[in-house]
Structures are given as C-alpha cells and as structure tokens.
Design an enzyme around this catalytic site. Structure first.
Site, PDB file in Angstrom:
ATOM      1  N   TYR A 167       0.828  -1.205   0.000  1.00 32.15           N
ATOM      2  CA  TYR A 167       0.000   0.000   0.000  1.00 32.15           C
ATOM      3  C   TYR A 167       0.866   1.259   0.000  1.00 32.15           C
ATOM      4  CZ  TYR A 167      -4.219  -2.783   0.896  1.00 32.15           C
ATOM      5  OH  TYR A 167      -5.266  -3.668   0.808  1.00 32.15           O
ATOM      6  N   PHE A 183     -23.064   4.875  -4.137  1.00 32.16           N
ATOM      7  CA  PHE A 183     -24.433   5.010  -3.644  1.00 32.16           C
ATOM      8  C   PHE A 183     -24.527   5.999  -2.482  1.00 32.16           C
ATOM      9  CE2 PHE A 183     -23.996   0.427  -4.954  1.00 32.16           C
ATOM     10  CZ  PHE A 183     -24.568   0.605  -6.205  1.00 32.16           C
TER      11      PHE A 183
END
Length: 325
Positions: A62, A239
């Site tokens: 990461y 959403f």
C-alpha cells in the site's frame, strides 16, 4: 440482531467494521512520508477510534510501504496505542518495477518471510495480529507456504493467518499442508459487487451475467468459521454521494433507494450500504477504504442497523437490474 464475527468467536476482540489503510501515505511513488501524510493518518485513526473501530487493515504494497510507515510513526508518537488495536497486513504481490511488464504474485517461502520482516520494520511492531496471503499465485507451492507460516508463528511475528481473493478450493489446498488455520478470507463484496450473491442463486441455471465468484466459497467459509471480510464495501461512494452522470439505470435507482432508506431510518447512505452487507447471516466484516474523517464518521451506527428481508432483497435486485426467477 447481527451475528457475532467469526473472529470474535475465536476470541479475537475485533470491531464489527475495519478500516482499510490503503489511502494513507500519499501517492504510489517513492517520495518520503510528509507531515501532511502524518496529519491525515492521525485524523483517520482518530475518526475510526471514535466510532469504535479497533481493527486496521494494511498490505506491504500500500502506497509502496508508506501506509505502514505512517502507522509506525503514529505508534512512536502515541505510546500504548499498539496494545489497543488489531493489525492485519498482507503479502504476496510484487509491484511492477522498471523493466517489468506487469505486477506479479509471489507466495514463495522467501518472499513471504522477507515481506513480513519489511512490514514489521515499517510498522515498528514485534508482531502482526493477522497476516493475509494477498492474491492466489499460480506458481505457489503449498508446502513452501506451510514452512513460511510455521516459521512466522514459531517466531512470534504473526499470531493468525488468512487469505485474500481466494476460492474455497484454494484455501483447502493450503490448509491441507498448513497446521495453522486460515481464519480470514477478504473478498471484493459490496452493493455494486454482487457476484457473491449471484453465485448462490445461479446453481443449476444458465450462467447469469457477471458471475465470477467461485461457487461454494461463501458456504465453505461459513462452515469453517472463516471470517469473510469485504474490501471495497462502500463501492467508492457510488451510492453515497458520488456524481452519477453517465451511470446505468440500475446504479441510479439503487442510489435513490439507499438515500430513501437512509432518510427513513435517520442515518447515512454509508450506513445503509454497509448494513446491507452486515445483515447477511455470514457475519461479513466490511473493511472501509476511505481515510476521509467525515466519511469514516458517516459509517457510525451501521453495525446497529439491520435491514428487513424485503429491504435487503429490494436493494439487491435493484442493484443487479434484473428480476429474480
């Protein structure tokens, strides 16, 4: 009422939601960690702790190791914090270097051991609570993996093991050779990534669109008390406020339904999206990927919501854009 996490049933005191730390450390480059990166890390950590999150998910790759470095510096600045939280990291992906044509996967004994040593050094800790094998490696020798995991356990460097993005068959192969149980499987699951549900319903039917989830994986993990973790559970805000220009009708309709339910239940769209996952009886643990403190805070209370069967199915069917048989 939500079921207890398999992690909890194993005596691991994990929060219902985890924070994914891929967004820490700045860009995916070799620039050093900055004061701004550290400020972001502290703020994300504080936001997570404020809503009861004690589980933090990393990987050696990461931001090319900088996400772990940020946490390592935080531990130096906040003595005592390490004992209050759970750390999970991953190994097995080799990022593309100059001259390479692609990223590659490596679950050799040597790579696993060296990756864990690197993670421990960056985090500044003596142990990882859970180590995940990040991706399936076609050249994996399960006996080599078993040797590496045995050595890591015996040395105290890793307390528990799991996998990410693996099928039931792949876990079974590893478990045949490994003495330590695999207690986690982290998979891409969300209200926009619904093939894990489709796979259950597609048995004995012509394949439905977008069925890529290996049949039997959910069932295998549930039967074996393996913690199912969902990466990407917020669907990158699809959403919960992301602009929807150019999105297909099913996405627009699902976002509207999420907003309506959030209003009816006096909560946030983020909480509804996470509750859809957590209502499932598999006791899925969402690993939220945002490091924005406001978005982290918006997830508060998701573990107190439980959608009705009707609401759960309406969200699923609307998201897939196709009626059930």
């Amino acid at each position: 009422m939500l079921k207890a996490l398999p992690l909890n049933r194993r005596g691991i005191p994990s929060s219902r939601i985890a924070l994914g730390c891929m967004g820490l450390g700045g860009g995916w480059d070799r620039e050093p960690v900055t004061a701004s990166n550290m400020k972001q890390g502290h703020e994300a950590l504080d936001a997570a702790l404020s809503i009861g999150i004690n589980f933090f998910d990393h990987a050696d790759i990461y931001t090319r190791g900088k996400a772990e470095k940020v946490f390592g510096q935080i531990f130096k600045e906040r003595p005592g914090l390490r004992g209050d939280i759970l750390l999970q990291s991953k190994c097995g992906i080799k990022l593309m270097e100059p001259g390479d044509i692609s990223n590659s996967f490596d679950l050799s004994r040597e790579h696993i051991l060296s990756s864990v040593d690197g993670t421990l050094a960056r985090l500044g800790t003596e142990y990882i609570d859970i180590l995940l094998l990040h991706r399936p490696d076609p050249l994996m020798d399960p006996e080599e993996v078993a040797e590496a995991l045995h050595q890591l356990k015996a040395s105290g460097k890793v307390r528990h093991f799991g996998v990410s993005n693996m099928s039931a068959a792949q876990i079974q192969l590893l478990q045949t050779y490994c003495d330590e149980p695999f207690i986690v499987n982290q998979l891409h699951m969300s209200l926009s990534r619904i093939s894990w549900v489709d796979a259950v319903l597609s048995v004995n039917r012509d394949p439905w669109k977008d069925i890529t989830f290996p049949e039997g994986t959910m069932e295998y993990c549930r039967a074996g008390n393996i913690q199912l973790q969902a990466w990407g559970p917020l669907a990158q805000g699809l959403f919960s406020g992301r602009p929807l220009e150019g999105q297909p009708e099913n996405v627009v309709n699902t976002a509207a339904m999420v907003r309506r339910l959030a209003d009816e239940k006096a909560t946030t769209p983020e909480a509804i999206v996470l509750a859809w996952l957590m209502t499932h009886p598999a006791a899925i643990q969402p690993v939220i990927g945002t490091v924005n403190p406001q978005r982290i805070a918006a997830c508060a209370g998701a573990d107190q919501l439980e959608l009705s069967r009707k609401e759960w199915y309406e969200l699923y069917v609307t998201s897939r854009g196709e009626k059930l048989p």
